[in-house]
Design an enzyme around this catalytic site. Structure first.
Site, PDB file in Angstrom:
ATOM      1  N   GLU A  48       6.648  -3.881  -1.497  1.00  0.00           N
ATOM      2  CA  GLU A  48       5.481  -3.040  -1.785  1.00  0.00           C
ATOM      3  C   GLU A  48       4.843  -3.491  -3.100  1.00  0.00           C
ATOM      4  O   GLU A  48       5.502  -4.098  -3.945  1.00  0.00           O
ATOM      5  CB  GLU A  48       5.965  -1.581  -1.855  1.00  0.00           C
ATOM      6  N   ASP A  49       3.571  -3.184  -3.266  1.00  0.00           N
ATOM      7  CA  ASP A  49       2.885  -3.558  -4.504  1.00  0.00           C
ATOM      8  C   ASP A  49       3.253  -2.608  -5.639  1.00  0.00           C
ATOM      9  O   ASP A  49       3.612  -3.020  -6.724  1.00  0.00           O
ATOM     10  CB  ASP A  49       1.358  -3.604  -4.311  1.00  0.00           C
ATOM     11  N   ASP A  54       3.892   4.706  -6.744  1.00  0.00           N
ATOM     12  CA  ASP A  54       3.149   5.593  -7.642  1.00  0.00           C
ATOM     13  C   ASP A  54       3.752   6.995  -7.483  1.00  0.00           C
ATOM     14  O   ASP A  54       4.756   7.316  -8.118  1.00  0.00           O
ATOM     15  CB  ASP A  54       1.676   5.502  -7.250  1.00  0.00           C
ATOM     16  N   PHE A  62      -4.515   2.897 -13.946  1.00  0.00           N
ATOM     17  CA  PHE A  62      -4.909   2.315 -12.671  1.00  0.00           C
ATOM     18  C   PHE A  62      -5.002   0.805 -12.825  1.00  0.00           C
ATOM     19  O   PHE A  62      -5.775   0.303 -13.641  1.00  0.00           O
ATOM     20  CB  PHE A  62      -6.260   2.894 -12.215  1.00  0.00           C
ATOM     21  N   ARG A  77      -8.560  -7.985  -5.825  1.00  0.00           N
ATOM     22  CA  ARG A  77      -7.198  -8.338  -5.383  1.00  0.00           C
ATOM     23  C   ARG A  77      -6.828  -9.747  -5.827  1.00  0.00           C
ATOM     24  O   ARG A  77      -5.653 -10.059  -6.025  1.00  0.00           O
ATOM     25  CB  ARG A  77      -7.098  -8.291  -3.854  1.00  0.00           C
TER      26      ARG A  77
HETATM   27  P1  5GP Z   1       2.016   6.474  -3.568  1.00  0.00           P
HETATM   28  O1  5GP Z   1       2.190   7.034  -2.180  1.00  0.00           O
HETATM   29  O2  5GP Z   1       3.278   5.917  -4.168  1.00  0.00           O
HETATM   30  O3  5GP Z   1       1.353   7.475  -4.476  1.00  0.00           O
HETATM   31  O4  5GP Z   1       0.922   5.362  -3.449  1.00  0.00           O
HETATM   32  C1  5GP Z   1       1.176   4.079  -3.150  1.00  0.00           C
HETATM   33  C2  5GP Z   1      -0.106   3.302  -2.905  1.00  0.00           C
HETATM   34  O5  5GP Z   1      -1.222   3.768  -3.695  1.00  0.00           O
HETATM   35  C3  5GP Z   1       0.105   1.877  -3.323  1.00  0.00           C
HETATM   36  O6  5GP Z   1       0.673   1.116  -2.274  1.00  0.00           O
HETATM   37  C4  5GP Z   1      -1.301   1.428  -3.687  1.00  0.00           C
HETATM   38  O7  5GP Z   1      -1.968   0.975  -2.545  1.00  0.00           O
HETATM   39  C5  5GP Z   1      -1.970   2.687  -4.194  1.00  0.00           C
HETATM   40  N1  5GP Z   1      -1.945   2.721  -5.685  1.00  0.00           N
HETATM   41  C6  5GP Z   1      -1.185   3.506  -6.475  1.00  0.00           C
HETATM   42  N2  5GP Z   1      -1.405   3.267  -7.782  1.00  0.00           N
HETATM   43  C7  5GP Z   1      -2.337   2.283  -7.833  1.00  0.00           C
HETATM   44  C8  5GP Z   1      -2.980   1.568  -8.907  1.00  0.00           C
HETATM   45  O8  5GP Z   1      -2.759   1.764 -10.119  1.00  0.00           O
HETATM   46  N3  5GP Z   1      -3.884   0.615  -8.535  1.00  0.00           N
HETATM   47  C9  5GP Z   1      -4.192   0.342  -7.245  1.00  0.00           C
HETATM   48  N4  5GP Z   1      -5.096  -0.614  -7.020  1.00  0.00           N
HETATM   49  N5  5GP Z   1      -3.600   0.985  -6.208  1.00  0.00           N
HETATM   50  C10 5GP Z   1      -2.676   1.940  -6.495  1.00  0.00           C
END
Ligand code: 5GP
Length: 177
Positions: free
Chosen positions: A100-101, A104, A153, A166
């Site tokens: 995963e990237d 959050d 962010f 990206r």
């Molecule tokens: P979660 O369900 O953990 O809140 O969200 C995960 C997804 O939200 C990540 O896979 C990503 O696509 C997006 N996301 C969360 N934080 C960031 C951020 O700081 N930058 C970007 N570009 N995407 C984020």
């Protein structure tokens, strides 16, 4: 001058990023030796990480991708996730490494891991390039972690801002955001 110079500031530069990916690849190589490794990238944010990480793993492996999209309840993610693209091969009996990237709130990963466990892989582990613990709402065990970051962010190296940015070779922050 690059096109992004005026709008993005560097948080993790390319050299640090690449060095950490090599370390994670070496660790995964040691820990998965002799196993039937399937690397499962989550679209689209993990694509750059997956391509570098798999080239840093000195083992035979398969690469799969899944696409997910979160339902938004107002401005907050609801944690309910829809699978938009699924894997091409069954995961039963495989040693699955989800890539995963960023984790959050953790809600996307919580849903996804539950879905994947129901497919009876032999094992399942998680690698994420970034973790933002300040916003955690679900407890997610991360086996391989690139960097822990503050509640900002971020963009680049797969992460987008409105589907753009990206393709930056580093992790950055949009100025003024
Ligand atoms: P979660 O369900 O953990 O809140 O969200 C995960 C997804 O939200 C990540 O896979 C990503 O696509 C997006 N996301 C969360 N934080 C960031 C951020 O700081 N930058 C970007 N570009 N995407 C984020």
């Amino acid at each position: 001058m690059a096109f992004y110079d005026s709008e993005v500031e560097v948080l993790i530069d390319e050299a640090r990023l690449q060095a950490r990916v090599q370390e994670l690849g070496a660790q995964i190589t040691r820990e998965y030796a002799g196993r039937d490794l399937t690397v499962l990238g989550i679209l689209k944010g993990s694509v750059y990480f997956v391509t570098d990480l798999t080239r840093a793993i000195d083992l035979p492996l398969q690469v799969e991708f899944m696409g997910v999209s979160s339902y938004q309840g107002g401005t907050e993610t609801t944690g309910e996730v829809r699978i938009t693209t699924d894997v091409s091969k069954p995961l039963a009996g495989k040693d699955v490494l989800v890539v995963e990237d960023i984790v959050d709130t953790g809600l996307t990963m919580q849903f996804l891991l539950e879905n994947l466990r129901a497919r009876h892989p032999r094992s399942i582990k998680l690698a994420t390039l970034l973790e933002k613990p300040a916003r955690a709402r679900a407890k997610i065990h991360i086996d391989y972690k690139g960097f822990v970051i503050d509640d900002v962010f971020v963009v680049g190296y797969g992460l987008d801002y409105g589907e753009k940015l990206r393709n930056l070779p580093f992790i950055g922050r949009v100025k003024g955001k």
